[in-house]
Scaffold this active site. Sequence first.
Site, PDB file in Angstrom:
ATOM      1  N   GLY A   1       8.404   3.482  -2.704  1.00 13.58           N
ATOM      2  CA  GLY A   1       8.926   3.136  -4.031  1.00 13.58           C
ATOM      3  C   GLY A   1       8.179   3.840  -5.144  1.00 13.58           C
ATOM      4  N   ASN A   2       6.893   4.165  -4.886  1.00 18.71           N
ATOM      5  CA  ASN A   2       6.102   4.858  -5.897  1.00 18.71           C
ATOM      6  C   ASN A   2       6.486   6.329  -6.025  1.00 18.71           C
ATOM      7  OD1 ASN A   2       4.667   2.577  -6.597  1.00 18.71           O
ATOM      8  ND2 ASN A   2       3.044   2.937  -5.118  1.00 18.71           N
TER       9      ASN A   2
ATOM     10  N   LYS B   1       3.756  -9.154  -0.350  1.00 15.84           N
ATOM     11  CA  LYS B   1       4.376  -7.906  -0.799  1.00 15.84           C
ATOM     12  C   LYS B   1       4.212  -7.711  -2.305  1.00 15.84           C
ATOM     13  CE  LYS B   1       7.153  -4.298  -0.848  1.00 15.84           C
ATOM     14  NZ  LYS B   1       6.685  -2.990  -0.344  1.00 15.84           N
TER      15      LYS B   1
ATOM     16  N   LYS C   1       9.272  -1.620   3.507  1.00 16.68           N
ATOM     17  CA  LYS C   1      10.202  -0.557   3.888  1.00 16.68           C
ATOM     18  C   LYS C   1       9.725   0.231   5.113  1.00 16.68           C
ATOM     19  CE  LYS C   1       8.208   3.499   2.288  1.00 16.68           C
ATOM     20  NZ  LYS C   1       6.891   2.950   2.193  1.00 16.68           N
TER      21      LYS C   1
ATOM     22  N   LYS D   1       1.943   1.013   7.323  1.00 15.17           N
ATOM     23  CA  LYS D   1       2.404   2.360   7.675  1.00 15.17           C
ATOM     24  C   LYS D   1       1.956   2.720   9.095  1.00 15.17           C
ATOM     25  CE  LYS D   1       2.222   4.158   2.906  1.00 15.17           C
ATOM     26  NZ  LYS D   1       2.957   3.052   2.422  1.00 15.17           N
TER      27      LYS D   1
END
Length: 315
Positions: free
Chosen positions: A11-12, A129, A214, A276
């Site tokens: 998102g960044n 989150k 995500k 991740k």
Amino acid sequence: MSKTIVVALGGNAILQPKQEGTYENQLNNVRTSSKFLAKLIQEGYKLVVTHGNGPQVGNILRQNEEAENVVPPMPMDVLNGESQGFIGYMMVQCLQSELNALGIDVPVVNTLTRTQVSKNDEDFNDPSKPIGTFYTEDEAKKLSAERNWNMKEDSNRGWRRVVPSPQPINILEAGTIKQLAEAGNVVVACGGGGIPVIQKEDGEYEGIEAVIDKDRSGYKLAEEVNADVFMILTDVDHVFVNFGKPEEKALKEISVSELESYVAEGQFSKGSMGPKVESALNFAKNAENGRSIICSLEKVDEAVRGNSGTIISKQ
């Protein structure tokens, strides 16, 4: 036969920390990202792109709360759908434009995507989150008191609001996404981790208020569309162990078992690199002949050739 790659874009990469969340800023960021993503098409891959929405859904949520006396607010699952729509629109516009400029005749489509979660997920009791913008500690304490927000420090970058982030169980539109990709479309899907839904006793689905990570949904999506490669894009060229210490080391090509040993040591923080690594590790471990890559956006083409990033495989 072309291989399928699922790419998880943060998102960044759409809105940078401390950057004003204007349409123009986000469009410019997506346009830049699209130039690098198009290189994967040039490399011969069928491309499925998923993206984060933490900054965006946080801003939409605040808009709802600020205007609640004027316009009835919507639940968080609906806001996830809203963010999928406007981010997907920008990505379709920019990716299609970039491919056209390169003379590549490939359609780009955005698919509204739901992700099944459990209503009993432990994160509903301890939200984790981060969403929205960054605040100072004093601002965070004030917002926590005034609005009853859960606030946590985010990787030493400032304080952010946190909301539940349940584990994804499966991607409901995965079959359609797979068909679209195999037919030669670039597919933007599962944005923001997908719209969180739970299955009721009668078999029907209903939304639940949360924002799914995500990277975790990206792993499930890659698994369910039988991807050959799962790539997570971040702001560093490699995953590091002993990060920030004199003995810091970049991980390049690494086996599942070796990476698991680093996870067991607690090398990767829960709030940043942890999800991740967990997601990339799960895909490499469970996919038949699949591999995962964690790399920077700017080096996607080098990473798929094995010349950059952290590349995880069974052996």
